[in-house]
Design an enzyme around this catalytic site. Structure first.
Site, PDB file in Angstrom:
ATOM      1  N   TYR A  37       0.828  -1.216   0.000  1.00 43.29           N
ATOM      2  CA  TYR A  37       0.000   0.000   0.000  1.00 43.29           C
ATOM      3  C   TYR A  37       0.866   1.273   0.000  1.00 43.29           C
ATOM      4  CZ  TYR A  37      -3.689  -3.250   1.707  1.00 43.29           C
ATOM      5  OH  TYR A  37      -4.555  -4.302   1.896  1.00 43.29           O
ATOM      6  N   ASN A 228     -19.209   3.827  10.071  1.00 41.99           N
ATOM      7  CA  ASN A 228     -18.744   2.431  10.035  1.00 41.99           C
ATOM      8  C   ASN A 228     -18.372   1.869  11.394  1.00 41.99           C
ATOM      9  OD1 ASN A 228     -19.140   2.609   7.306  1.00 41.99           O
ATOM     10  ND2 ASN A 228     -16.982   2.786   6.757  1.00 41.99           N
TER      11      ASN A 228
HETATM   12  N1  LIG Z   1      -5.636  -8.814   2.242  1.00 41.94           N
HETATM   13  C1  LIG Z   1      -6.015  -8.401   1.065  1.00 41.94           C
HETATM   14  O1  LIG Z   1      -5.681  -8.989   0.025  1.00 41.94           O
HETATM   15  C2  LIG Z   1      -6.880  -7.198   0.973  1.00 41.94           C
HETATM   16  C3  LIG Z   1      -7.513  -6.883  -0.244  1.00 41.94           C
HETATM   17  C4  LIG Z   1      -8.317  -5.760  -0.291  1.00 41.94           C
HETATM   18  C5  LIG Z   1      -8.497  -4.984   0.850  1.00 41.94           C
HETATM   19  N2  LIG Z   1      -7.854  -5.294   2.010  1.00 41.94           N
HETATM   20  C6  LIG Z   1      -8.020  -4.472   3.246  1.00 41.94           C
HETATM   21  O2  LIG Z   1      -9.396  -4.315   3.518  1.00 41.94           O
HETATM   22  C7  LIG Z   1      -9.717  -2.929   3.583  1.00 41.94           C
HETATM   23  C8  LIG Z   1     -11.144  -2.689   3.104  1.00 41.94           C
HETATM   24  O3  LIG Z   1     -11.350  -3.193   1.811  1.00 41.94           O
HETATM   25  P1  LIG Z   1     -11.586  -2.279   0.533  1.00 41.94           P
HETATM   26  O4  LIG Z   1     -11.004  -0.949   0.773  1.00 41.94           O
HETATM   27  O5  LIG Z   1     -11.104  -3.028  -0.648  1.00 41.94           O
HETATM   28  O6  LIG Z   1     -13.166  -2.191   0.374  1.00 41.94           O
HETATM   29  P2  LIG Z   1     -14.416  -1.785   1.300  1.00 41.94           P
HETATM   30  O7  LIG Z   1     -13.985  -1.377   2.646  1.00 41.94           O
HETATM   31  O8  LIG Z   1     -15.419  -2.863   1.162  1.00 41.94           O
HETATM   32  O9  LIG Z   1     -15.024  -0.542   0.499  1.00 41.94           O
HETATM   33  C9  LIG Z   1     -14.398   0.697   0.440  1.00 41.94           C
HETATM   34  C10 LIG Z   1     -15.277   1.630  -0.404  1.00 41.94           C
HETATM   35  O10 LIG Z   1     -16.535   1.853   0.259  1.00 41.94           O
HETATM   36  C11 LIG Z   1     -16.737   3.257   0.456  1.00 41.94           C
HETATM   37  N3  LIG Z   1     -17.362   3.428   1.776  1.00 41.94           N
HETATM   38  C12 LIG Z   1     -16.811   3.170   2.989  1.00 41.94           C
HETATM   39  N4  LIG Z   1     -17.708   3.357   3.958  1.00 41.94           N
HETATM   40  C13 LIG Z   1     -18.853   3.760   3.365  1.00 41.94           C
HETATM   41  C14 LIG Z   1     -20.129   4.113   3.856  1.00 41.94           C
HETATM   42  N5  LIG Z   1     -20.414   4.054   5.161  1.00 41.94           N
HETATM   43  N6  LIG Z   1     -21.077   4.485   2.963  1.00 41.94           N
HETATM   44  C15 LIG Z   1     -20.810   4.536   1.626  1.00 41.94           C
HETATM   45  N7  LIG Z   1     -19.593   4.227   1.103  1.00 41.94           N
HETATM   46  C16 LIG Z   1     -18.636   3.821   1.977  1.00 41.94           C
HETATM   47  C17 LIG Z   1     -15.377   3.889   0.386  1.00 41.94           C
HETATM   48  O11 LIG Z   1     -15.533   5.199  -0.097  1.00 41.94           O
HETATM   49  P3  LIG Z   1     -14.504   6.396   0.235  1.00 41.94           P
HETATM   50  O12 LIG Z   1     -13.146   5.885  -0.173  1.00 41.94           O
HETATM   51  O13 LIG Z   1     -14.993   7.518  -0.583  1.00 41.94           O
HETATM   52  O14 LIG Z   1     -14.568   6.690   1.671  1.00 41.94           O
HETATM   53  C18 LIG Z   1     -14.665   3.004  -0.631  1.00 41.94           C
HETATM   54  O15 LIG Z   1     -14.982   3.388  -1.945  1.00 41.94           O
HETATM   55  C19 LIG Z   1      -8.646  -2.283   2.699  1.00 41.94           C
HETATM   56  O16 LIG Z   1      -8.510  -0.897   2.911  1.00 41.94           O
HETATM   57  C20 LIG Z   1      -7.431  -3.078   3.094  1.00 41.94           C
HETATM   58  O17 LIG Z   1      -6.908  -2.616   4.322  1.00 41.94           O
HETATM   59  C21 LIG Z   1      -7.056  -6.392   2.084  1.00 41.94           C
END
Ligand SMILES: NC(=O)c1ccc[n+]([C@@H]2O[C@H](COP(=O)([O-])OP(=O)(O)OC[C@H]3O[C@@H](n4cnc5c(N)ncnc54)[C@H](OP(=O)(O)O)[C@@H]3O)[C@@H](O)[C@H]2O)c1
Length: 271
Positions: A37, A228
């Site tokens: 990241y 959240n």
């Molecule tokens: N281990 C792995 O391979 C792996 C892979 C992917 C992710 N991850 C980890 O998991 C974390 C979360 O996953 P992710 O970022 O892929 O997806 P996520 O948390 O499912 O979704 C993030 C998206 O949802 C939006 N959002 C967040 N809260 C919201 C709410 N209350 N209402 C409306 N929209 C909302 C965010 O918008 P904004 O950005 O505009 O706030 C962003 O576009 C990552 O940041 C990372 O740390 C790990």
């Protein structure tokens, strides 16, 4: 380990410090980053600037394929400690179970025994890999956490059951399905949320919490960060849980871990 954390995937380094500080202010005490990241340094800066005692914050990071060997995992752990500016990492994960992850795991076991990592775990393991690692006799320390994609459209019940059988803590990445499938306007989640004065996002996060799954939603908007984490003042009924169970499509629409092209991409990924 806190049940809700902030994920900082795709948070650009220039925004990371403020984002983490805002989350800590809202009460978040788990921050999930990774070497890929490119924002470990800024996560560390925010932790120091927050003034919150180090012991109260749970920091997760992850190492990637170029460092997958016994020696490499140890060197990479030290690199993360330097970047974060910390003297221990709460949870170190192997980001993908590919290449020489067994060799890397032995390196992490050493880092755990030396106290550089308080816990060690895996990410993106399907249930067969979870069982394989736990049944491998030469592995002294079983993974403590498995961080996988888990949300109402990809529920991974077999994986969850397997982790529970082996005493592994499940953690959900993309608990909001990255907004895919019109997630925040989903009829089932929205309808359930109305009863409790909660949004679709809050219902989805609460659903995972009630399955004993840790969630790490990403947001860099203050009102969403607040939303959240505000999920501990209501409880979904059995009927709600059953309705959400019907949403499962049984696979990911974010990443196909079984696709050889994806495996090739991961092996060649530059960061
Ligand atoms: N281990 C792995 O391979 C792996 C892979 C992917 C992710 N991850 C980890 O998991 C974390 C979360 O996953 P992710 O970022 O892929 O997806 P996520 O948390 O499912 O979704 C993030 C998206 O949802 C939006 N959002 C967040 N809260 C919201 C709410 N209350 N209402 C409306 N929209 C909302 C965010 O918008 P904004 O950005 O505009 O706030 C962003 O576009 C990552 O940041 C990372 O740390 C790990």
């Amino acid at each position: 380990m806190p049940m809700v954390g902030l994920g900082v995937f795709k948070v650009p380094p220039r925004k990371t410090k403020d984002c983490v500080l805002a989350a800590l202010k809202q009460g978040y005490r788990l921050i999930d980053t990774a070497q890929t990241y490119n924002n470990e340094k800024e996560v560390g800066e925010a932790i120091r600037e927050s003034g919150i005692p180090r012991k109260d914050i749970f920091v997760t990071t992850k190492i990637f394929l170029p460092d997958y060997s016994y020696e490499g995992a140890q060197k990479a752990t030290k690199r993360s400690l330097d970047a974060l500016g910390l003297n221990y990492i709460d949870l170190m994960l192997l980001h993908q179970p590919m290449a020489d992850y067994m060799g890397a795991w032995r390196g992490l076991e050493k880092m755990y025994n030396e106290g550089a990592c308080k816990a060690i775990g895996m990410s993106n393991c399907f249930p067969n890999v979870v069982a394989d690692m736990c049944e491998t006799k030469s592995i002294k320390i079983k993974p403590m956490v498995n961080q996988v994609e888990m949300h109402p459209f990809n529920q991974q019940e077999l994986n969850l059951k397997t982790m529970k059988n082996y005493g592994i803590v499940p953690e959900a990445w993309a608990p909001l399905n990255e907004g895919k499938r019109n997630f925040f306007k989903n009829a089932i989640l929205t309808e359930i949320g109305k009863k409790y004065g909660k949004t679709a996002a809050q219902v989805a996060l609460r659903w995972n919490i009630q399955r004993d799954v840790i969630v790490i939603p990403k947001s860099d908007e203050e009102y969403q960060l607040k939303e959240n984490i505000n999920i501990f003042d209501f409880k979904l009924s059995d009927d709600d849980m059953k309705k959400i169970a019907t949403m499962d499509i049984g696979h990911s629409e974010i990443v196909d871990l079984l696709n050889p092209e994806f495996v090739k991409y991961v092996h060649n990924f530059k960061y």
